[in-house]
Design an enzyme around this catalytic site. Sequence first.
Site, PDB file in Angstrom:
ATOM      1  N   ASN A 166     -18.205  -7.637   8.605  1.00  0.00           N
ATOM      2  CA  ASN A 166     -18.551  -6.521   9.392  1.00  0.00           C
ATOM      3  C   ASN A 166     -20.048  -6.214   9.004  1.00  0.00           C
ATOM      4  O   ASN A 166     -20.512  -7.018   8.137  1.00  0.00           O
ATOM      5  CB  ASN A 166     -17.580  -5.252   8.950  1.00  0.00           C
ATOM      6  CG  ASN A 166     -17.443  -4.780   7.610  1.00  0.00           C
ATOM      7  OD1 ASN A 166     -18.492  -4.886   6.980  1.00  0.00           O
ATOM      8  ND2 ASN A 166     -16.759  -4.072   6.926  1.00  0.00           N
TER       9      ASN A 166
ATOM     10  N   ASN B 270      -2.233  -9.602   6.303  1.00  0.00           N
ATOM     11  CA  ASN B 270      -2.552  -8.923   7.745  1.00  0.00           C
ATOM     12  C   ASN B 270      -2.983  -9.853   8.841  1.00  0.00           C
ATOM     13  O   ASN B 270      -2.589  -9.966   9.899  1.00  0.00           O
ATOM     14  CB  ASN B 270      -3.621  -7.921   7.510  1.00  0.00           C
ATOM     15  CG  ASN B 270      -3.112  -6.649   6.662  1.00  0.00           C
ATOM     16  OD1 ASN B 270      -2.177  -6.473   6.499  1.00  0.00           O
ATOM     17  ND2 ASN B 270      -4.228  -6.078   6.374  1.00  0.00           N
TER      18      ASN B 270
ATOM     19  N   GLN C  44     -14.518  -6.818   1.870  1.00  0.00           N
ATOM     20  CA  GLN C  44     -15.122  -5.817   1.028  1.00  0.00           C
ATOM     21  C   GLN C  44     -15.351  -6.490  -0.328  1.00  0.00           C
ATOM     22  O   GLN C  44     -16.312  -6.154  -1.189  1.00  0.00           O
ATOM     23  CB  GLN C  44     -14.364  -4.575   0.986  1.00  0.00           C
ATOM     24  CG  GLN C  44     -13.050  -4.723   0.339  1.00  0.00           C
ATOM     25  CD  GLN C  44     -11.780  -5.089   1.222  1.00  0.00           C
ATOM     26  OE1 GLN C  44     -12.135  -5.557   2.269  1.00  0.00           O
ATOM     27  NE2 GLN C  44     -10.720  -5.320   0.583  1.00  0.00           N
TER      28      GLN C  44
ATOM     29  N   GLN D 170     -10.034  10.157   0.927  1.00  0.00           N
ATOM     30  CA  GLN D 170      -9.104   9.005   0.121  1.00  0.00           C
ATOM     31  C   GLN D 170      -9.525   8.818  -1.259  1.00  0.00           C
ATOM     32  O   GLN D 170     -10.715   8.857  -1.282  1.00  0.00           O
ATOM     33  CB  GLN D 170      -8.675   7.855   1.075  1.00  0.00           C
ATOM     34  CG  GLN D 170      -8.063   8.162   2.444  1.00  0.00           C
ATOM     35  CD  GLN D 170      -7.463   7.076   2.886  1.00  0.00           C
ATOM     36  OE1 GLN D 170      -8.048   5.960   2.784  1.00  0.00           O
ATOM     37  NE2 GLN D 170      -6.400   7.224   3.729  1.00  0.00           N
TER      38      GLN D 170
ATOM     39  N   ASP E 160      -8.913  -7.539  10.214  1.00  0.00           N
ATOM     40  CA  ASP E 160      -7.802  -8.472  10.216  1.00  0.00           C
ATOM     41  C   ASP E 160      -7.003  -9.040  11.377  1.00  0.00           C
ATOM     42  O   ASP E 160      -7.031 -10.099  11.758  1.00  0.00           O
ATOM     43  CB  ASP E 160      -6.867  -7.964   9.157  1.00  0.00           C
ATOM     44  CG  ASP E 160      -7.669  -7.740   7.605  1.00  0.00           C
ATOM     45  OD1 ASP E 160      -8.647  -8.256   7.383  1.00  0.00           O
ATOM     46  OD2 ASP E 160      -7.041  -6.983   6.864  1.00  0.00           O
TER      47      ASP E 160
ATOM     48  N   ASP F 101       0.879  -1.082   0.039  1.00  0.00           N
ATOM     49  CA  ASP F 101       0.102   0.050   0.038  1.00  0.00           C
ATOM     50  C   ASP F 101       0.945   1.269   0.143  1.00  0.00           C
ATOM     51  O   ASP F 101       1.877   1.367   0.886  1.00  0.00           O
ATOM     52  CB  ASP F 101      -0.845   0.170   1.356  1.00  0.00           C
ATOM     53  CG  ASP F 101      -1.671  -1.287   1.287  1.00  0.00           C
ATOM     54  OD1 ASP F 101      -1.932  -1.765   0.285  1.00  0.00           O
ATOM     55  OD2 ASP F 101      -2.308  -1.440   2.399  1.00  0.00           O
TER      56      ASP F 101
ATOM     57  N   GLY G 262     -17.769  -2.716  19.103  1.00  0.00           N
ATOM     58  CA  GLY G 262     -17.599  -4.013  19.296  1.00  0.00           C
ATOM     59  C   GLY G 262     -18.078  -5.024  18.456  1.00  0.00           C
ATOM     60  O   GLY G 262     -18.159  -4.667  17.161  1.00  0.00           O
TER      61      GLY G 262
HETATM   62  N1  LIG Z   1     -11.727   2.681  17.238  1.00  0.00           N
HETATM   63  C1  LIG Z   1     -11.512   1.531  17.599  1.00  0.00           C
HETATM   64  N2  LIG Z   1     -10.986   1.421  18.866  1.00  0.00           N
HETATM   65  C2  LIG Z   1     -10.965   0.207  19.137  1.00  0.00           C
HETATM   66  N3  LIG Z   1     -11.121  -1.014  18.530  1.00  0.00           N
HETATM   67  C3  LIG Z   1     -11.659  -0.886  17.225  1.00  0.00           C
HETATM   68  C4  LIG Z   1     -11.996   0.277  16.793  1.00  0.00           C
HETATM   69  N4  LIG Z   1     -12.392   0.097  15.409  1.00  0.00           N
HETATM   70  C5  LIG Z   1     -12.662  -1.146  15.317  1.00  0.00           C
HETATM   71  N5  LIG Z   1     -12.190  -1.794  16.475  1.00  0.00           N
HETATM   72  C6  LIG Z   1     -12.167  -3.182  16.834  1.00  0.00           C
HETATM   73  O1  LIG Z   1     -11.760  -4.111  15.731  1.00  0.00           O
HETATM   74  C7  LIG Z   1     -12.978  -4.868  15.248  1.00  0.00           C
HETATM   75  C8  LIG Z   1     -13.053  -5.010  13.773  1.00  0.00           C
HETATM   76  O2  LIG Z   1     -13.235  -3.650  13.267  1.00  0.00           O
HETATM   77  P1  LIG Z   1     -14.173  -3.329  11.959  1.00  0.00           P
HETATM   78  O3  LIG Z   1     -15.764  -3.549  12.182  1.00  0.00           O
HETATM   79  O4  LIG Z   1     -14.007  -1.774  11.798  1.00  0.00           O
HETATM   80  O5  LIG Z   1     -13.624  -4.249  10.729  1.00  0.00           O
HETATM   81  P2  LIG Z   1     -13.534  -3.914   9.152  1.00  0.00           P
HETATM   82  O6  LIG Z   1     -14.602  -3.163   8.804  1.00  0.00           O
HETATM   83  O7  LIG Z   1     -13.638  -5.321   8.716  1.00  0.00           O
HETATM   84  O8  LIG Z   1     -12.206  -3.194   9.171  1.00  0.00           O
HETATM   85  P3  LIG Z   1     -10.974  -3.403   8.246  1.00  0.00           P
HETATM   86  O9  LIG Z   1     -11.603  -4.013   6.948  1.00  0.00           O
HETATM   87  O10 LIG Z   1     -10.381  -2.360   7.856  1.00  0.00           O
HETATM   88  O11 LIG Z   1      -9.849  -4.296   8.755  1.00  0.00           O
HETATM   89  C9  LIG Z   1     -14.243  -4.320  15.941  1.00  0.00           C
HETATM   90  O12 LIG Z   1     -15.188  -5.193  16.108  1.00  0.00           O
HETATM   91  C10 LIG Z   1     -13.355  -3.643  17.231  1.00  0.00           C
HETATM   92  O13 LIG Z   1     -13.201  -4.791  18.195  1.00  0.00           O
HETATM   93 MG   LIG Z   2     -12.694  -5.890   7.012  1.00  0.00          MG
END
Ligand SMILES: Nc1ncnc2c1ncn2[C@@H]1O[C@H](COP(=O)(O)OP(=O)(O)OP(=O)(O)O)[C@@H](O)[C@H]1O
Ligand SMILES: [Mg+2]
Length: 351
Positions: free
Chosen positions: A210, A67, A186, A128, A293, A37, A244
């Site tokens: 997610n 990751n 995604q 971005q 991840d 990246d 969470g």
């Molecule tokens: N701001 C934050 N502070 C602390 N923990 C976080 C935060 N954001 C996310 N997390 C933790 O990470 C977990 C996964 O995050 P999220 O739901 O954003 O995943 P995602 O959308 O798949 O992200 P990515 O694809 O960027 O890895 C959440 O369930 C939470 O436990």
């Molecule tokens: Mg993700």
Amino acid sequence: MTGPSAGSGGREGGGRPPVGLRPDGPRLLVCGHTNLDYIGEVERFPEPNTSIEMVSQKRYFGGTGANISRSAARLGAAVRLYSLVGGDFPADYKEALEEDGVDLSGLVVVEGALTPTCLILSDRNHDQIAIINQGPMASPERAVLPPGLLDDVGVVHISTGRPEHYIRMVEEAVQRGIPVFLDPAQELHYVYSPEMFARMLSLSTGLFCNESEMSRALGYLGLETEEDLAGRVALLVVTRKDRGSTVYYDPESGLFDCVLPGGDHWCSGCRRVRLDIPLVAAERVVDTTGAGDAYRGGFYAAWARDLDVWKSALFASAAASFVVEAKGPQMSLPTWDMVKARLAERGWSVG
Ligand SMILES: Nc1ncnc2c1ncn2[C@@H]1O[C@H](COP(=O)(O)OP(=O)(O)OP(=O)(O)O)[C@@H](O)[C@H]1O
Ligand SMILES: [Mg+2]
């Protein structure tokens, strides 16, 4: 609480979890991208046919497969990565993965191709623009699956990448009795068809997603609620950013120890236990890319140490909390002791 009582649904015969610890434990096979990246900071995005100066530029190691692998391996799990990179794959990225103990026997270097690369421009408002070159991951039919990829594997985790390429390996894993966990991330929105998702899910023991991916999954399957989907798999993990996460699991599956802390809920419609997993707050939030991840890596690493499903998900949440503290998905991956210490500071013990 009605439904199964505490301790009723442990793994058959009290056996070991299907994923183990380094160096010799049964491996977690993670299939997904290994990316470079490049993040460039600009004051504003340029108009077409104009140029602007970059304020700063930095290269980060990324890609869902790498990751998750690096996160789980640094935390002690035995992990093999299956990923396609180009002949330009940099030695320092390879060394970083090896140093954390990732088994790279499944890393395929496709000569003549470029490693998957993501060019990201970020302006002063933190908006971005990203352009992704999928490299060999876009045409994986040119790559041959490494022989022995499934040998010594206890769990297969399918992250990003073309499902058409993965499906035969997934079928073989199922035939061998290896549980498969699906995590299209995604790419669920634009790589998967509803039919392909339904087919991959029918072969899978569990699903990670997610909330936006959950909505898409329900649409593909013609289902109404998360619980409807939970009823189709032995494990469903839904992450909810800084709110969470939720885990549904089947205590009868024999895969997960059934330990029921406060806050659990028996979902009689889908016959699953629902656990609401709290956020573990970060010290500071810099960049949430890769939190999902790191969560997955943390979950597997905790499971490899035989923690029950509640503790594994809480550990996952704590592991993710480190990753948001620095820019780049692999820049602040924690060790086991760091996660344990953070949980202890907040009053949780994971044994
Ligand atoms: N701001 C934050 N502070 C602390 N923990 C976080 C935060 N954001 C996310 N997390 C933790 O990470 C977990 C996964 O995050 P999220 O739901 O954003 O995943 P995602 O959308 O798949 O992200 P990515 O694809 O960027 O890895 C959440 O369930 C939470 O436990
Ligand atoms: Mg993700």
